[in-house]
Design a protein around this motif. Structure first.
Motif, short mmCIF file in Angstrom:
data_model
loop_
_atom_site.label_atom_id
_atom_site.label_comp_id
_atom_site.label_asym_id
_atom_site.label_seq_id
_atom_site.Cartn_x
_atom_site.Cartn_y
_atom_site.Cartn_z
N UNK A 191 -1.59 -83.52 -38.70
CA UNK A 191 -1.27 -83.65 -39.90
C UNK A 191 -1.37 -82.74 -40.95
N UNK A 192 -2.10 -81.56 -40.98
CA UNK A 192 -2.38 -81.21 -41.97
C UNK A 192 -1.77 -79.30 -41.04
N UNK A 193 -2.61 -79.62 -40.81
CA UNK A 193 -2.66 -77.74 -40.07
C UNK A 193 -1.30 -77.11 -39.04
N UNK A 194 -0.49 -78.52 -38.67
CA UNK A 194 1.12 -78.11 -37.86
C UNK A 194 2.19 -77.46 -38.49
N UNK A 195 2.05 -78.72 -39.56
CA UNK A 195 3.63 -79.50 -40.57
C UNK A 195 3.11 -77.82 -40.86
N UNK A 196 1.75 -77.26 -42.07
CA UNK A 196 2.02 -76.15 -42.79
C UNK A 196 2.04 -74.62 -41.92
N UNK A 197 1.14 -74.81 -39.98
CA UNK A 197 1.85 -73.42 -40.01
C UNK A 197 3.79 -73.21 -39.28
N UNK A 198 4.37 -73.85 -38.78
CA UNK A 198 4.97 -74.25 -38.41
C UNK A 198 6.11 -73.74 -39.74
N UNK A 199 5.84 -74.25 -40.42
CA UNK A 199 6.94 -73.97 -41.68
C UNK A 199 6.17 -71.80 -41.85
N UNK A 200 5.37 -71.84 -42.41
CA UNK A 200 4.72 -70.56 -42.78
C UNK A 200 4.99 -69.90 -41.31
N UNK A 201 5.17 -69.65 -39.85
CA UNK A 201 5.80 -68.87 -39.03
C UNK A 201 7.12 -69.24 -38.55
N UNK A 202 7.78 -69.76 -39.28
CA UNK A 202 9.23 -70.32 -39.47
C UNK A 202 10.04 -68.94 -38.69
N UNK A 203 10.13 -67.43 -38.97
CA UNK A 203 11.34 -66.92 -38.84
C UNK A 203 10.60 -66.33 -37.66
N UNK A 204 9.60 -66.38 -37.59
CA UNK A 204 8.56 -65.60 -35.78
C UNK A 204 9.59 -66.83 -35.08
N UNK A 205 9.46 -68.25 -35.17
CA UNK A 205 9.58 -68.90 -34.32
C UNK A 205 11.56 -68.89 -33.93
N UNK A 206 11.92 -68.77 -34.73
CA UNK A 206 13.25 -68.51 -35.05
C UNK A 206 13.65 -67.25 -33.57
N UNK A 207 13.01 -66.46 -34.40
CA UNK A 207 13.10 -65.20 -33.30
C UNK A 207 13.26 -65.46 -31.97
N UNK A 208 12.39 -66.09 -31.79
CA UNK A 208 11.36 -66.06 -30.23
C UNK A 208 12.77 -67.49 -29.84
N UNK A 209 12.72 -68.80 -30.59
CA UNK A 209 13.98 -69.33 -30.03
C UNK A 209 15.48 -68.10 -29.02
#
Length: 295
Positions: A191-209
């Motif tokens: 509820x706290x860490x994963x939502x923030x981590x996904x938002x913070x690392x979204x550029x890297x996630x987008x590149x990998x996708x």
């Protein structure tokens, strides 16, 4: 108010600006000359002939409709494989990242071993291994699912490491605050860490996708009867004897699709960032001056 001073470097003077302009013009002229030379060589080799480009670009050509019907079938297979692999890789990556952070030093050893093993394998080897192993043990479901499973196995560990790095970059006080109000470690993570981590690392996630979409083309190298864009493009260029033209068009299709995905991802990132700010912004309580009451 004085103008801000340059911190990293001094502003270029007139001579430096003039040299920059001259260098830019010379580079542009050289690039145009190089492109002109390439086009001239293509023309001399007969690569600009109508019979080579017509089936791909001329709707009046007899082969235009069958060619693009085949390419459409290949694009559907490519996008379907990429979509399934993206969803599966993201879900499994989230689970792996959470397990690696929640489990103890001994219990997390299998997870770490799984992640490090798949990180060390080239994606094309992973796809081929999945296909051979599946044929050996039985229950084979075809090249499409071998490609999806291979891409999922390779990319889920990359995504898990991206998410884990995002979680570890968050302030430690958030975990302590969550535990202090009675939340479990798993609830704090979900509820706290994963939502923030996904938002913070979204550029890297987008590149990998986006990498997943491009890696689908590797399936046609090691798999048979896949029917994706790369395999059908190879079939088209063999029938029409226009390898250069076919692969230029296929390359342009991949570029356009990736650009559209990048724009869509940036739109999602902007919406998530705006939503996060709106959610965290609380209205200020009215003070005595706002209410007009005396203190």
């Amino acid at each position: 108010m004085s103008a801000p001073t340059a911190v990293l470097f001094d502003a270029p003077g007139p001579v430096a600006r003039r040299r920059t302009r001259i260098g830019s013009v010379v580079a542009a002229v050289l690039l145009v000359a190089l492109l002109g030379y390439v086009v001239l060589r293509f023309a001399q080799a007969g690569q600009l002939a109508q019979e080579k480009w017509g089936p791909l670009l001329d709707p009046t050509n007899a082969d235009f409709a069958p060619v693009w019907r085949l390419l459409g079938q290949g694009l559907r297979v490519t996008l379907s494989a990429a979509l399934v692999a993206v969803i599966a890789s993201t879900v499994i990556g989230l689970v792996l990242a959470a397990l690696r952070l929640l489990l103890g030093p001994v219990a997390r050893i299998p997870v770490v071993a799984f992640v490090e093993l798949l990180r060390g394998l080239p994606v094309i080897v992973t796809i081929l291994f999945v296909d051979i192993l599946w044929r050996t043990v039985g229950g084979y479901q075809g090249s499409f699912w071998s490609l999806v499973v291979g891409l999922t196995l390779y990319n889920c560990v990359i995504i898990s490491e991206i998410i884990r790095a995002g979680i570890q970059s968050l302030p430690k006080g958030q975990v302590e605050a969550g535990l202090a109000i009675g939340m479990t470690r798993g609830q704090v993570m979900a509820q706290i860490q994963i939502p923030q981590a996904v938002r913070a690392m979204l550029p890297a996630l987008i590149s990998q996708l986006i990498v997943i979409l491009k890696d689908t083309a590797l399936g046609s190298v090691v798999l048979t009867s896949l029917g994706d864009t790369a395999e059908l493009a190879n079939r088209i260029r063999q029938l029409l004897d226009n390898s250069l033209q076919t692969y230029l068009v296929i390359g342009a299709l991949y570029v356009v699709i990736n650009l559209l995905l990048e724009r869509l991802a940036k739109l999602v990132e902007r919406r998530l960032s705006t939503g996060g700010r709106r959610a965290t912004a609380a209205p200020a309580a009215p003070g005595p001056q706002a209410t007009g009451q005396a203190v």
